[in-house]
Write an enzyme that holds these catalytic residues in place. Sequence first.
Site, short mmCIF file in Angstrom:
data_model
loop_
_atom_site.label_atom_id
_atom_site.label_comp_id
_atom_site.label_asym_id
_atom_site.label_seq_id
_atom_site.Cartn_x
_atom_site.Cartn_y
_atom_site.Cartn_z
N ARG A 109 -75.44 18.83 67.96
CA ARG A 109 -74.84 19.90 68.66
C ARG A 109 -75.66 21.30 68.51
NH1 ARG A 109 -68.75 22.20 67.55
NH2 ARG A 109 -69.76 22.96 65.81
N GLU A 130 -65.15 22.25 76.18
CA GLU A 130 -64.20 22.84 75.20
C GLU A 130 -63.41 23.90 75.95
OE1 GLU A 130 -66.76 24.07 71.05
OE2 GLU A 130 -67.78 23.78 73.19
N CYS A 189 -64.87 14.41 70.25
CA CYS A 189 -65.33 14.50 68.90
C CYS A 189 -64.34 15.58 67.92
CB CYS A 189 -66.78 15.00 68.60
SG CYS A 189 -66.93 16.53 69.91
N ARG A 244 -56.00 28.41 67.08
CA ARG A 244 -55.68 27.18 66.33
C ARG A 244 -55.70 27.34 65.02
NH1 ARG A 244 -60.54 23.89 64.94
NH2 ARG A 244 -62.45 24.78 65.40
N HIS A 302 -57.68 19.81 56.69
CA HIS A 302 -58.02 18.89 55.69
C HIS A 302 -56.64 18.34 54.98
CE1 HIS A 302 -62.08 18.59 53.44
NE2 HIS A 302 -61.71 17.13 53.39
N ARG A 322 -72.98 19.22 63.28
CA ARG A 322 -72.91 20.69 63.42
C ARG A 322 -74.10 21.22 62.68
NH1 ARG A 322 -67.75 18.70 61.37
NH2 ARG A 322 -66.18 18.97 62.87
#
Length: 548
Positions: free
Chosen positions: A322, A411, A482, A445, A192, A286
């Site tokens: 999704r 992905e 995305c 990540r 963020h 999502r």
Amino acid sequence: MTTSTLPAKTHHGVGVSPGRAAGPVVRVHDRLPDPMPGPAPADPAADAARIRPAAEAVAQRLLARAAAADGAAREVLEMTATMATDPSLLGKAEQAVTERGLPAPRAVFEAAGEFAELLAATGGYLAERARDVLDVRDRLIAELTGTEPPGVPELSGPSVLIARDLAPADTADLDPRLVLALVTEEGGPTSHTAILARSLGIPAVVAARGALAVECAGARVDGAAGTVELFEQAVEPQAATRSRARWNGVGTTSDGHRVKLLANIGSAADARAGIAADAEGSGLFRTEFCFLDAATEPDVEAQRSAYAAVLEPFAGKPVVVRTLDAGADKPLPFLAIGEEPNPALGVRGLRVAFDRPDLLDRQLTAIAAAAAETGAEVSVMAPMIATAAEAAWFAERARAAGIERVGVMVETPAAALTADALLDAVDFVSVGTNDLAQYTFAADRMLGALAALNDPWQPALLRLIAHLARAGLERGKPVGVCGEAAADPRLAGVLTGLGVTSLSMNPAALPAVGAALAERTLADWQQAAQSALAATDPAGARRAAGQD
């Protein structure tokens, strides 16, 4: 004395918001010490009764800040205020006081910690929200103990902030006139802090490990190169040159080449923020949010209602939904998937549906019903695809449910490398750069220590995207992005130059991306993209593309 004549210690991190700035250093207070588990309160009921008023006080302060903010800052502060008064969190804390005899601060500490661990285990976007919970925890504990909460102190002048990490509520309403640059030891390109720093035009470097340990009075930050120079002496403030050009709400290069600029959403509040930011639609809805608190699978009607609330603001606009992205590393109670030795490589995403196709079919039915109800132009896509056969299996079930436009997330390197066959099976693909980087570089990540490997400017990642874009162009099928790579204004242009047809991101990033995209022609972005592809490391890719 200028910074060029001062002895410096240089730290390297990941540049997440471009620009150079220098100035005096202000350290952000770290989190509070862990409250002790004892002694037990003399009156547990009275101690438990302190928790909700404390939560309300914290929420009211956050809402007061939200009232003075706008756009993404207001949304973040309002979301944090809502989290501070979450009934399940407060109920669990009260129960720990009355049933286990914990003091109220310790009870809040443990209840919030459990919630944060659940989000972290869920992975992806939700794991990044664990930081929000810990911020709320510390604010509640400070209120209960009468101490100063951690966070950004009041700034007396333009400064460079250095912190272990920054909570979204601390970052949301920073004043770009006073905050010259941000440096954090933790976090990554999708945090963020990174997203909001870009939206505010503040140069920022994350994962600059060890920066807090250096005794320094001044700093010089390069938010593109990811370097932080720390000086023993004070440094005269040097503000970054910020281009805050307005965006007209249409994604286009300067010569008119169209690229849809879309919002990533997960709730009705996110959807409203996307509309407020002039998103042309949503490239990623999502659906996990609709399942988070469910001990049992929500039925079709409950799902339809939840999806419709999110789709409604996008009536007449495209939305890519999704399907459930959950599994062993993103636990949901009703899935009852056993432990796995390596859950990140286990049964997750669409793989859950191979043994539970009824679960997928019910979700697809609910999505189709919500689309018909709201008038949103809904497509669906499946997460965690590895083969064209998996994509074809999903497409058949989605079309049988009445959803005409079907795609998949890319992905995994396997999906990217078989782009031709993948696109023959579906109508579009969307690249989840966050997970694609994670699996390409075998680097979690969420670990700040590996943030450099998850840098979206990594040439290997760009080459996989270029391969996908070429396959899409040859077949006349869209290839979108995305992941939060789309939120980097310069990288968004490079992705356009590679042939990407849509970019979906946090709503806060849309104006900066739209303005940057319109600065150059398509040919200019194509040249920048080829230069970035030829680089050998992220810093070289940035330089080659004209990032710094």
